[in-house]
Design a protein around this motif. Structure first.
Motif, short mmCIF file in Angstrom:
data_model
loop_
_atom_site.label_atom_id
_atom_site.label_comp_id
_atom_site.label_asym_id
_atom_site.label_seq_id
_atom_site.Cartn_x
_atom_site.Cartn_y
_atom_site.Cartn_z
N LYS A 196 -31.63 26.05 28.31
CA LYS A 196 -30.44 26.77 27.84
C LYS A 196 -29.15 25.99 28.02
O LYS A 196 -28.14 26.33 27.42
CB LYS A 196 -30.31 28.09 28.59
N THR A 197 -29.17 24.96 28.87
CA THR A 197 -27.95 24.20 29.12
C THR A 197 -28.17 22.74 28.78
O THR A 197 -29.28 22.22 28.86
CB THR A 197 -27.51 24.32 30.60
N GLU A 198 -27.09 22.07 28.41
CA GLU A 198 -27.19 20.65 28.09
C GLU A 198 -27.27 19.83 29.37
O GLU A 198 -26.97 20.30 30.46
CB GLU A 198 -26.01 20.22 27.23
N GLY A 199 -27.71 18.59 29.21
CA GLY A 199 -27.81 17.68 30.34
C GLY A 199 -29.23 17.20 30.55
O GLY A 199 -30.14 17.56 29.81
N ARG A 200 -29.41 16.38 31.58
CA ARG A 200 -30.73 15.83 31.89
C ARG A 200 -31.52 16.82 32.72
O ARG A 200 -30.98 17.47 33.61
CB ARG A 200 -30.59 14.51 32.63
N LYS A 201 -32.82 16.88 32.45
CA LYS A 201 -33.76 17.75 33.18
C LYS A 201 -34.94 16.87 33.58
O LYS A 201 -35.45 16.10 32.77
CB LYS A 201 -34.27 18.89 32.30
N TRP A 202 -35.38 16.98 34.83
CA TRP A 202 -36.44 16.15 35.36
C TRP A 202 -37.60 17.00 35.83
O TRP A 202 -37.40 18.02 36.50
CB TRP A 202 -35.93 15.33 36.55
N TYR A 203 -38.84 16.55 35.54
CA TYR A 203 -40.06 17.28 35.92
C TYR A 203 -41.09 16.28 36.42
O TYR A 203 -41.20 15.17 35.89
CB TYR A 203 -40.62 18.05 34.72
N VAL A 204 -41.86 16.68 37.44
CA VAL A 204 -42.89 15.81 38.00
C VAL A 204 -44.14 16.63 38.33
O VAL A 204 -44.07 17.84 38.54
CB VAL A 204 -42.41 15.09 39.30
N CYS A 205 -45.27 15.95 38.40
CA CYS A 205 -46.51 16.54 38.90
C CYS A 205 -46.54 16.31 40.40
O CYS A 205 -46.34 15.19 40.86
CB CYS A 205 -47.73 15.90 38.25
N GLY A 206 -46.78 17.36 41.18
CA GLY A 206 -46.77 17.27 42.64
C GLY A 206 -48.14 17.17 43.27
O GLY A 206 -48.27 17.30 44.49
N ILE A 207 -49.17 16.94 42.49
CA ILE A 207 -50.53 16.84 43.03
C ILE A 207 -50.80 15.39 43.43
O ILE A 207 -50.57 14.46 42.67
CB ILE A 207 -51.58 17.30 42.00
N ALA A 208 -51.33 15.25 44.66
CA ALA A 208 -51.72 13.94 45.21
C ALA A 208 -50.64 12.89 44.91
O ALA A 208 -49.48 13.11 45.18
CB ALA A 208 -53.10 13.54 44.70
N VAL B 299 -30.97 17.27 27.11
CA VAL B 299 -30.61 18.31 26.15
C VAL B 299 -29.18 18.03 25.71
O VAL B 299 -28.26 18.00 26.52
CB VAL B 299 -30.73 19.71 26.79
N LEU B 300 -29.02 17.80 24.42
CA LEU B 300 -27.70 17.47 23.86
C LEU B 300 -26.94 18.74 23.50
O LEU B 300 -27.55 19.79 23.24
CB LEU B 300 -27.87 16.61 22.61
N PRO B 301 -25.62 18.66 23.45
CA PRO B 301 -24.84 19.82 23.02
C PRO B 301 -25.21 20.20 21.60
O PRO B 301 -25.59 19.35 20.79
CB PRO B 301 -23.40 19.33 23.07
N GLU B 302 -25.09 21.47 21.28
CA GLU B 302 -25.39 21.93 19.94
C GLU B 302 -24.52 21.19 18.93
O GLU B 302 -23.32 21.01 19.15
CB GLU B 302 -25.14 23.44 19.83
N GLY B 303 -25.14 20.68 17.88
CA GLY B 303 -24.42 19.96 16.85
C GLY B 303 -24.28 18.47 17.10
O GLY B 303 -23.78 17.75 16.25
N ALA B 304 -24.68 18.01 18.27
CA ALA B 304 -24.59 16.57 18.58
C ALA B 304 -25.62 15.81 17.74
O ALA B 304 -26.71 16.31 17.50
CB ALA B 304 -24.83 16.32 20.06
N PRO B 305 -25.28 14.60 17.31
CA PRO B 305 -26.27 13.82 16.55
C PRO B 305 -27.42 13.39 17.46
O PRO B 305 -27.24 13.19 18.66
CB PRO B 305 -25.47 12.60 16.09
N THR C 209 -39.07 20.41 21.44
CA THR C 209 -37.72 20.14 21.90
C THR C 209 -36.73 19.88 20.77
O THR C 209 -35.54 19.85 21.03
CB THR C 209 -37.70 18.92 22.84
N MET C 210 -37.18 19.65 19.60
CA MET C 210 -36.25 19.35 18.54
C MET C 210 -36.03 20.56 17.63
O MET C 210 -35.27 20.50 16.69
CB MET C 210 -36.75 18.18 17.71
#
Length: 113
Positions: free
Chosen positions: A48-60, A74-80, A104-105
Motif C-alpha cells: 500500500k505504500t511506496e518504497g523498498r520492501k525486503w523479504y527473506v526465508c528464515g528456514i535453516a 514500490v514506485l509512486p502512482e504514475g511514476a515511470p 506487482t505490475m
C-alpha cells in the motif's frame, strides 16, 4: 482513488517461510522472532505504500547460503517504470525466492478515498 499491488508468495510451508525485514536485516540474513513469520505457503501482502520492501526465508540457511531473499521497490502512482537491471545483478533484485509468484505490475485492488 488509491491503487495498491499484491505480492504473492507460493511455497511449501514444510520447507520455507517468509519474513518481512528491513534493509539491514536483509543484508545480514537476520530474522525477527519466529512468531512474526508468514508460513501459510500462500501468503498475500498488500503493498500500500511506496518504497523498498525486503523479504527473506528464515528456514535453516536458506537466506544466506541459497540467497532466498527478495527486495521490491514500490514506485509512486504514475511514476515511470524503471529500466531493468543488467542481468549480472538481477539476482539481487529478484532472487529465486521459494517459488515467488508476483502480481506487482498490475493494480489488483482499488480503495476509494
Amino acid at each position: 482513488m488509491f491503487h495498491f499491488l499484491l505480492l504473492v508468495f507460493n511455497y511449501d510451508p514444510s520447507k520455507h517461510n517468509v519474513f518481512k525485514v528491513n534493509g539491514t536485516l536483509f543484508q545480514s540474513c537476520t530474522f525477527p522472532p519466529a512468531n512474526e513469520a508468514l508460513s501459510t505457503g500462500k501468503d498475500i501482502i498488500q503493498l500500500k505504500t511506496e518504497g523498498r520492501k525486503w523479504y527473506v526465508c528464515g528456514i535453516a540457511n536458506h537466506c544466506s547460503a541459497r540467497q532466498m531473499k527478495f527486495v521490491i521497490t514500490v514506485l509512486p502512482e504514475g511514476a515511470p517504470a524503471p529500466s531493468p537491471p543488467p542481468s549480472s545483478v538481477a539476482y539481487s533484485v529478484v532472487s529465486s525466492v521459494f517459488g515467488v509468484i508476483m502480481a506487482t505490475m498490475v493494480a489488483i485492488g482499488v480503495i476509494f478515498a
